[in-house]
Design an enzyme around this catalytic site. Structure first.
Site, mmCIF file in Angstrom:
data_model
loop_
_atom_site.group_PDB
_atom_site.id
_atom_site.type_symbol
_atom_site.label_atom_id
_atom_site.label_comp_id
_atom_site.label_asym_id
_atom_site.label_seq_id
_atom_site.Cartn_x
_atom_site.Cartn_y
_atom_site.Cartn_z
ATOM 1 N N ASP A 69 0.868 -1.169 0.000
ATOM 2 C CA ASP A 69 0.000 0.000 0.000
ATOM 3 C C ASP A 69 0.916 1.234 0.000
ATOM 4 O O ASP A 69 2.143 1.123 0.120
ATOM 5 C CB ASP A 69 -0.947 -0.017 1.210
ATOM 6 C CG ASP A 69 -2.174 0.865 0.980
ATOM 7 O OD1 ASP A 69 -3.202 0.625 1.605
ATOM 8 O OD2 ASP A 69 -2.079 1.789 0.137
HETATM 9 C C1 GLC Z 1 -4.264 4.434 -0.144
HETATM 10 C C2 GLC Z 1 -5.153 3.267 0.202
HETATM 11 C C3 GLC Z 1 -5.216 2.244 -0.880
HETATM 12 C C4 GLC Z 1 -5.122 2.936 -2.224
HETATM 13 C C5 GLC Z 1 -3.723 3.482 -2.340
HETATM 14 C C6 GLC Z 1 -3.518 4.246 -3.654
HETATM 15 O O1 GLC Z 1 -3.555 4.852 0.986
HETATM 16 O O2 GLC Z 1 -4.920 2.594 1.426
HETATM 17 O O3 GLC Z 1 -6.439 1.519 -0.711
HETATM 18 O O4 GLC Z 1 -5.395 2.025 -3.274
HETATM 19 O O5 GLC Z 1 -3.388 4.311 -1.255
HETATM 20 O O6 GLC Z 1 -4.298 5.383 -3.680
#
Ligand code: GLC
Length: 744
Positions: free
Chosen positions: A276
């Site tokens: 993430d």
């Molecule tokens: C965010 C979220 C994730 C998302 C990623 C890209 O922090 O936790 O679900 O897909 O970053 O935006």
């Protein structure tokens, strides 16, 4: 040799290599490419970069083969420029995989995923995901960070909006539907790689506070949180994202048990895993790694192939390889995983966007109708004293009021990155467009946004109410009040909304409340001060037509709660598939205000409940009313004993005992009465949407393989344990009489 001849030979060689490349198998193509790659080029594929607009430095990194993927840019022209740098100006021409959070639609916005789950309609959800894929891929997005599969049992958690609620079976059905919708039956240019997330148990954050620690045992992971991921992997999900949380002290982004052992070892996942956002680096914050280099080593050896915005891999991987902390085999396997998905998606053949075809794919009539239908089916009728559907012959003037009556941005809900509020059809617009010829519409918002305190505004709405036959109050939450990091300790309507509902109710006019929210809210006050509550989890672009057609009876509610609605926040976590405990609630308990004065040590019940709040929630999982009534027979099964390899054929007679046709979500639940570990009081094992004409009866049949009753027991082996079971077929998780059977 003259230039023309040289050019001809080069072109022929290129054509030959492309043709040869295209005729090779997926693995042969991956291997052929991998053998040509330098160490830096391999490391480059592991690096995902967030970009906004055209950045020449970023393009330079792509030319140098230092970027495998980008996110957060959606302008087709810009994306084509970046892709050209990667494909035509780098040494090996490996295309970027371009990604975006397409969570509940790209341009045409569907209800938030919690609302989609309320439809209990996987086919419709798949259709919506397909619409999203067609719109997004036209803009060059070939990878979405969806479906979010996080089981959530805590409405305080802002991201409850983004998942499919509390139930493992429903979550799996919705997740598989989205994977199939995004990726398509067969891979073509409209295929968008799914990314199942967040792996795992992120929704169990203590206190409902986002990013907080979780403490979920391996057994509960395997019985509750992991099955939806396994189902989606089996359905062909191409990628997976690890979660921010530390579970039992181990951040998921550094947990080799989850990725290497379970995901790849047990499930045979052959796609790639992305962290993430900065979750690799954040293992330093967790106190799990001393620095970003160590964090990268831990994540990479745990099986995380791609680094989203920690810059750990691109900065430290070469050192880690040279120091022997990461093996070349691990690196090669990670690169293989990424290249495999790029080959599978056809990016090498079609890396570019046809800029002439982008706009025409957005907001098609089919897309808008799918969004409207989804918003209709996602609405849950929680209470109704008969005021709904409105009687068109009697209702001549309506007051449309409330901060969500005309809120085009907030109606779309959280994780709306590219949906344009200018296309939102609000309830106010829909009522005027659809019913304005026959009904006089008075619009007096009362409050202009959900957190507003405005007694004057309320007074104006109350004054206007006196001229109306019925009050339609659109209340709820602004989009910003749910979603990532947007958690609440108080889940009641904010601002002066309750004051407003109370004042409207005091006029004596019928009050219909529609709530658009990103989570279940505490509703005891609204229930006491309204004639009906229709609940929409932020319903998206076409929420207005959907809600008003339901209110005026041109559509009939069929939505069911995908999440338990607590009576108050103190009951949380509260969910239907809880364990029995040794002292289950039995309904005879003494409640707080029934305790005699100076009661001394009087036993008040000694069971599992709260003195000041009943054991039951406000609304159970799977609950929802409609404009007719249904009667269920007791379920019948053809045998009372089954072997482990049998299929249970269960059925029920469903009768429409009302005056209008309606669709019922018929739900099948099972309880394993005794296990080697304690088992939930009920578990959803099937559901069907059944439409029945008034006065008609239908037989609803289920086929339940006994193997579906398997669970991880005391020996942590998944199997069906012999013994007694109960089976319900009902309209929600709190109704119905069970039938018993035994597994021998
Ligand atoms: C965010 C979220 C994730 C998302 C990623 C890209 O922090 O936790 O679900 O897909 O970053 O935006």
């Amino acid at each position: 040799m003259n230039n023309l001849l040289k050019l001809t030979i080069t072109a022929a060689a290129l054509m030959f290599s492309l043709t040869a490349f295209a005729q090779q198998s997926e693995e042969e193509r991956v291997e052929a490419l991998l053998q040509q790659m330098t160490l830096q080029e391999k490391i480059g594929q592991l690096n995902q970069l967030s970009v906004g607009g055209f950045d020449p430095n970023a393009a330079g990194m792509m030319r140098a083969g230092m970027v495998g993927s980008i996110l957060n840019e959606c302008n087709p022209k810009v994306l084509n420029r970046y892709q050209k740098a990667a494909v035509e100006e780098s040494r090996l021409g490996i295309p970027l995989i371009i990604s975006r959070d397409v969570i509940h639609g790209f341009k045409t916005m569907f209800p938030i995923p919690l609302g989609l789950a309320a439809t209990f309609d996987p086919e419709l959800v798949e259709q919506g995901a397909r619409v999203a894929a067609v719109e997004a891929t036209a803009s060059g997005i070939r990878w979405t960070f969806s479906p979010m599969l996080d089981i959530a049992r805590d409405p305080r958690w802002g991201r409850i909006a983004e998942g499919s609620g509390e139930d493992t079976y429903l979550d799996a059905q919705m997740g598989v539907a989205m994977v199939k919708g995004y990726q398509g039956e067969s891979i073509d240019n409209t295929s968008m790689a799914a990314c199942v997330k967040h792996f795992v148990a992120y929704g169990a954050a203590e206190g409902g506070r986002d990013y907080n620690s979780t403490g979920v045992s391996e057994r509960t992971l395997r019985n509750v949180y992991l099955p939806p991921f396994e189902a989606c992997v089996k359905a062909g999900a191409m990628t997976l994202m690890t979660s921010f949380n530390d579970n039992d002290g181990i951040p998921s982004t550094g947990n080799g048990f989850l990725v290497n052992d379970v995901l790849r070892g047990e499930w045979g996942f052959d796609g790639f895993v992305v962290s993430d956002w900065a979750s690799i680096y954040e293992m330093v914050n967790h106190g799990f790694a001393e620095d970003n280099k160590r964090a990268g080593e831990l994540a990479f050896n745990a099986g995380v192939d791609m680094d989203m915005m920690s810059y750990s891999y691109i900065s430290h991987m070469e050192e880690l390889i040279n120091e022997g902390k990461v093996s070349m085999e691990t690196l090669d396997n990670a690169v293989r995983n990424i290249l495999r998905i790029k080959v599978r998606l056809g990016l090498f053949e079609n890396p570019y966007i046809d800029e002439s075809k982008v706009e025409s794919t957005f907001y098609s009539a089919e897309a808008l109708e799918a969004a409207r239908k989804s918003a209709v089916e996602s609405a849950v009728l929680l209470t109704n004293n008969g005021v709904l559907p409105l009687n068109k012959s009697k209702v001549k003037t309506v007051l449309v009021t409330g901060p969500m009556a005309d809120a085009p941005h907030d109606q779309l809900g959280t994780w709306t990155f590219d949906g344009d509020p200018a296309h939102t059809v609000t309830p106010l617009k829909a009522i005027r467009d659809l019913y304005g010829k026959d009904v006089k519409v008075i619009y007096e918002p009362g409050l202009t946004f959900t957190r507003e305190f405005n007694e004057n505004g309320i007074a104006k709405a109350v004054k206007a109410a006196k001229k109306a036959d019925v009050i339609l109050a659109f209340m709820g939450e602004e989009a910003i009040m749910s979603g990532e990091a947007h958690c609440l300790t108080d889940i009641t309507l904010k601002g002066d909304q309750r004051k407003m509902i109370e004042a409207l109710h005091a006029t004596g006019k019928p009050v219909v409340v529609n709530i658009m929210a990103g989570r279940p809210l505490e509703l005891d006050f609204e229930i006491a001060h309204s004639d009906a509550i229709l609940y929409s989890f932020h319903p998206g672009t076409m929420g207005g037509p959907a809600i008003t057609q339901l209110i005026f009876g041109d559509e009939t509610p069929s939505g069911k709660t995908p999440i338990t609605f607590p009576k108050n926040v103190g009951q949380i976590p509260i969910y239907y598939n809880h364990n029995m405990t040794g002292r289950p609630y039995n309904g005879t308990e003494t409640m707080l205000y029934d305790i005699p004065l100076r009661a001394g040590q009087t036993s008040l019940g000694n069971t599992s409940y709260w003195l000041d709040t009943t054991f039951e929630p406000e609304f159970p999982f799977g609950y929802g009313l409609t404009y007719t009534t249904f009667e269920y027979s007791e379920p019948s099964i053809e045998m009372t004993e089954y072997g482990a390899g049998d299929v249970i054929h269960a059925c029920v007679t469903l009768k429409n005992t009302g005056k209008s046709e309606a669709t019922e979500v018929v739900q099948l639940y099972v309880r394993d009465m005794v296990g080697s570990v304690t088992r939930p009081v009920k578990e959803l094992k099937g559901f069907q949407r059944v439409t029945v004409a008034p006065g008609e009866s239908v037989t609803v049949r289920f086929e339940l393989p006994v193997q579906d009753l398997a669970f991880y027991g005391i020996d942590m082996v998944k199997k069906v344990e012999p013994g007694k079971f109960r089976l319900w077929i009902a309209g929600d998780s709190a109704s119905g009489k069970p039938v018993e059977f035994e597994v021998k």
